[in-house]
Design an enzyme around this catalytic site. Structure first.
Site, short mmCIF file in Angstrom:
data_model
loop_
_atom_site.label_atom_id
_atom_site.label_comp_id
_atom_site.label_asym_id
_atom_site.label_seq_id
_atom_site.Cartn_x
_atom_site.Cartn_y
_atom_site.Cartn_z
N HIS A 96 0.80 -1.24 0.00
CA HIS A 96 0.00 0.00 0.00
C HIS A 96 0.83 1.28 0.00
CE1 HIS A 96 -3.61 -2.28 0.60
NE2 HIS A 96 -3.28 -2.70 1.81
N GLY B 186 -2.08 2.09 5.06
CA GLY B 186 -2.49 0.70 5.32
C GLY B 186 -1.41 -0.18 5.92
N ASP C 27 -3.32 -10.96 -1.58
CA ASP C 27 -3.71 -10.40 -0.27
C ASP C 27 -5.19 -9.98 -0.35
OD1 ASP C 27 -2.11 -8.85 2.22
OD2 ASP C 27 -3.96 -7.85 1.62
N HIS D 134 -6.43 -7.31 0.49
CA HIS D 134 -6.55 -5.89 0.14
C HIS D 134 -5.93 -5.61 -1.22
CE1 HIS D 134 -6.64 -6.06 4.60
NE2 HIS D 134 -7.49 -5.06 4.49
N ASP E 78 -4.66 -12.73 4.68
CA ASP E 78 -5.84 -12.14 5.32
C ASP E 78 -7.14 -12.41 4.57
OD1 ASP E 78 -4.92 -10.53 3.29
OD2 ASP E 78 -4.76 -8.70 4.51
N TYR F 4 -3.92 -11.17 9.95
CA TYR F 4 -4.06 -10.57 11.28
C TYR F 4 -4.52 -11.55 12.34
CZ TYR F 4 -2.98 -6.99 8.13
OH TYR F 4 -2.30 -6.30 7.16
ZN LIG Z 1 -4.20 -7.21 3.37
#
Ligand SMILES: [Zn+2]
Length: 382
Positions: free
Chosen positions: A139, A147, A174, A176, A263, A302
């Protein structure tokens, strides 16, 4: 460096990164890096002649300057003490809840980027696979933290490979969207970027829609595959093979740089997908089968236990060390004498979305595939 011709994979280990703490209650836990190393070692995944661990101890001068602006690097340097925060830093995204100032912020950043740069040099020099679990900060922008990412080691690694004359593609699985990497190569037809991620309608960084396809000469060389909440392994693998693997095959890179965040898993506290590490590792294995040269980077994740198991499976795949399911500890022809050494104890329970929600997910997936085939595939097939 000349690599032992038998070396298949190098595990880059920037051990000191694990000692930093972003903030006591911050979801990003650098200790994941040493925990992955420990589990891989415990599973015997470093004790084969075809793999080696390379500790990354010394930060390399000038590594951040390869992508980041001098002003931004200066902010990180000034914040390194951990207790000084000012308005100028905030204007560069440093000192927010997601990107707090912490003691060693600059040292952490340089060491992380150094490990990814070193991985890129290994691939450029002929090593088949390298993995930096302390990288994948997709990010970060050239002059701004975002991020949980302070620096973009992914861009630095891609640029190094490109400069070495390798044809290179980027694959980001990922949860994201890999927005910082997209931005860096948005007009560049020489680097294909593919990101599969939870839709920007429901998740940070609120973008990465299918219509973002690159600009100018780069049109068609930036592919986004937004995933609906509750996407499971089956839907993910369908999109992965029909879009990501297809595009990569057409592009035909020498090296694939992967951001392999974990994640996307159902138990992740920050996201809304329903994947397991089974779908994750099947995707990685499918990629590896077609592209033997992979530079793997960490990323999000996470739930610490998920991260550690997911990346141990990832390393086993890259290293070509298959842990037989339900078969106690025979590996590389050596019996390790530990009944706990089986693949199955690293795997999640399988989990599927079903009924009308699944039908809706499949319909949306088919629509993404046909759009890709109509608008992007012709560009990549040229
Ligand atoms: Zn992520």
């Amino acid at each position: 460096m000349t690599e032992n011709t038998q070396t298949k994979a190098v595990f880059l280990y920037p051990r000191r990164l694990a000692e930093y703490v972003f903030a006591p209650d911050h979801p990003f836990k650098p200790e994941r890096i040493s925990r992955v190393y420990d589990l891989c070692r415990q599973k015997g995944l470093f004790s084969h002649p075809s793999v080696r661990v390379e500790e990354v101890l010394e930060p390399e001068e000038g590594v951040l300057e390869r992508f980041h602006t001098p002003q931004y690097i200066e902010m990180l340097r000034r914040a390194n003490g951990g207790n000084n925060l000012d308005a100028a830093m905030l204007s560069h995204g440093i000192g927010t809840m997601e990107n707090p100032v912490f003691a060693g912020i600059y040292d952490f950043s340089v060491l992380s980027a150094t490990a990814s740069l070193r991985a890129a040099r290994l691939l450029a020099g002929g090593t088949l696979c390298a993995f930096n679990p302390g990288g994948g900060f997709h990010h970060a922008h050239a002059d701004r933290a975002s991020g949980f990412c302070y620096i973009n080691d992914v861009v630095i690694a891609l640029e190094e490979l490109k400069r070495s004359g390798k044809r290179v593609a980027y694959l980001d699985i990922d949860a994201h969207h890999g927005d910082g990497v997209q931005e860096a190569f948005y007009q560049d037809p020489e680097v294909l970027t593919v990101s599969l991620h939870e839709s920007g309608k429901t998740l940070f960084p609120w973008g990465g829609f299918a219509g973002e396809r690159g600009k100018g000469a780069g049109f068609g060389y930036n592919i986004n595959v937004p995933l609906e909440p509750s996407t499971d392994d089956e839907v993910f693998l369908l999109l992965f093979s029909r879009i990501a693997l297809d595009a990569l095959t057409l592009f035909d890179p020498d090296v694939v740089v992967g951001q392999f965040g974990t994640d996307t898993f159902s138990t992740d506290p920050l996201t809304h997908l329903r994947m397991t590490n089974n779908g994750y590792i099947e995707a990685v294995a499918g990629l590896h089968e077609r592209f033997p040269r992979i530079l793997a980077l960490g990323g999000g994740g996470y739930n610490l236990d998920n991260v550690v198991r997911g990346w141990t499976l990832l390393w086993a795949e890259l290293a070509g060390l298959k842990l037989e399911e339900g078969y106690g500890g025979a590996m590389g022809g050596v019996f390790l004498g530990d009944a706990s050494i089986v693949d199955s104890d690293l795997r999640d329970m399988r989990l599927f979305t079903s009924g009308p929600p699944k039908e809706s997910l499949m319909e949306k997936a088919e629509a993404l595939i046909s759009e890709y085939e109509k608008l992007v595939r012709p560009v990549l097939s040229k």
